[in-house]
Write a protein that holds these residues in place. Sequence first.
Motif, PDB file in Angstrom:
ATOM      1  N   PHE A   4      30.204  60.235  23.093  1.00 38.59           N
ATOM      2  CA  PHE A   4      31.553  61.146  23.422  1.00 38.59           C
ATOM      3  C   PHE A   4      31.346  62.118  24.365  1.00 38.59           C
ATOM      4  CE2 PHE A   4      35.753  61.346  23.119  1.00 38.59           C
ATOM      5  CZ  PHE A   4      36.258  62.516  22.782  1.00 38.59           C
ATOM      6  N   ILE A   5      30.599  63.082  23.796  1.00 37.73           N
ATOM      7  CA  ILE A   5      30.588  64.187  24.400  1.00 37.73           C
ATOM      8  C   ILE A   5      29.924  64.190  25.573  1.00 37.73           C
ATOM      9  CG2 ILE A   5      29.258  66.592  24.502  1.00 37.73           C
ATOM     10  CD1 ILE A   5      31.876  66.814  22.792  1.00 37.73           C
ATOM     11  N   SER A   6      28.715  63.520  25.806  1.00 35.02           N
ATOM     12  CA  SER A   6      28.099  63.440  26.882  1.00 35.02           C
ATOM     13  C   SER A   6      28.724  62.850  28.036  1.00 35.02           C
ATOM     14  CB  SER A   6      26.605  62.804  26.818  1.00 35.02           C
ATOM     15  OG  SER A   6      26.787  61.629  26.227  1.00 35.02           O
ATOM     16  N   ASN A   7      29.507  61.638  27.586  1.00 36.95           N
ATOM     17  CA  ASN A   7      30.004  60.987  28.680  1.00 36.95           C
ATOM     18  C   ASN A   7      31.337  61.713  29.246  1.00 36.95           C
ATOM     19  OD1 ASN A   7      29.142  58.308  26.911  1.00 36.95           O
ATOM     20  ND2 ASN A   7      28.772  58.396  29.047  1.00 36.95           N
ATOM     21  N   LEU A   8      31.773  62.647  28.184  1.00 36.20           N
ATOM     22  CA  LEU A   8      33.183  63.396  28.660  1.00 36.20           C
ATOM     23  C   LEU A   8      32.681  64.430  29.796  1.00 36.20           C
ATOM     24  CD1 LEU A   8      35.736  64.465  26.068  1.00 36.20           C
ATOM     25  CD2 LEU A   8      35.912  63.029  27.759  1.00 36.20           C
ATOM     26  N   LEU A   9      31.395  65.188  29.713  1.00 36.28           N
ATOM     27  CA  LEU A   9      30.882  65.768  30.342  1.00 36.28           C
ATOM     28  C   LEU A   9      30.570  65.382  31.732  1.00 36.28           C
ATOM     29  CD1 LEU A   9      28.977  68.182  28.009  1.00 36.28           C
ATOM     30  CD2 LEU A   9      30.883  68.857  29.285  1.00 36.28           C
ATOM     31  N   LYS A  10      30.091  63.999  31.647  1.00 28.80           N
ATOM     32  CA  LYS A  10      29.729  63.390  33.196  1.00 28.80           C
ATOM     33  C   LYS A  10      30.758  62.934  33.757  1.00 28.80           C
ATOM     34  CE  LYS A  10      25.437  61.542  30.999  1.00 28.80           C
ATOM     35  NZ  LYS A  10      24.859  60.483  30.466  1.00 28.80           N
TER      36      LYS A  10
END
Lengths: 149, 156
Positions: A86-92
């Motif tokens: 969740f977090i990594s894809n939101l940042l990407k």
Amino acid sequence: MVVLSAARWVRSRLSDRFWRVQEVLKYARHFRGRKNRCYALAVRSVRRAFVRSTKARKEKKRFLRALWITRIEAASLEHGLKYPAFISNLLKSQVELNRKVLADLAIYEPKTFKSLAALAQRRRQEGFLAALGDGKEPEGIFSRIVHHH
Amino acid sequence: VAKTSLTSPPWPEVKLPDPVEEAKYHAAEVVRKVNGLISAGEYGRLFAVVHFASKQWKITSEDLIMMDNVLEAECGDRIRMEKVLLVGADDFTLIGRPLLGKDLVRVEATVIEKTESWPKVNMRFWRRHNFQRKKIIANPQTILRINTIEIYPCLS
């Protein structure tokens, strides 16, 4: 205290001992046992309480961040995503919301959190497709199948 | 060729929609609908996520915000907050990447109070070393009230 000559100053004695003691005891009034009444015990307890509160102000920030992460993890698992995904894809996807706000949205704005989870899931699938490539063999490398001529 | 356990990869096959078609659908359906809702005014209470004083806040209209520092504005000044990350209502949310445009959202706030915090005690003590320092800190604080959050139908 006002003392008018050196001779009198040498002979002067403390007159506001009560208030100096009360300054310390007022911070100890809600403690348990004799340390809320007796000055000698209270001084030590109050000193430890102050030192612990200064250290706790730094650790509170760590606790709160761990709490937010737990809450975001729980909310994203409800939508079928794990927290790192969740977090990594939101940042990407260039959405720079911090964990405090994400935890608040997960609690008070469930529809918005669901849309954020969907955005992260979509970005994840796109990332997988980009990483898998065309599915063909890369060039200049021996094929895995051995050809016997 | 017979299907074995290694013919297809173990992860589920996902077909993403065609980007061209999806861009058309987005521009035609979604943007038009949301613009229509905004211009018709059919949203209830709006909430926004604003980046202000190096922190992110989730705010609505009529709520109070306390910052732990000084703001160079007098009491009663109206302030417009420009770094808006997210705006949402009941039926739609506008997510900024990372910020939303200034012609899309307008967040207004008023400075209400400029005070100091309660006196916090900062104490350091090393046992058996005759070392103790006590300092009383009162940080300046500013209290703002968020007046309005407005959105304009200029999506594209």
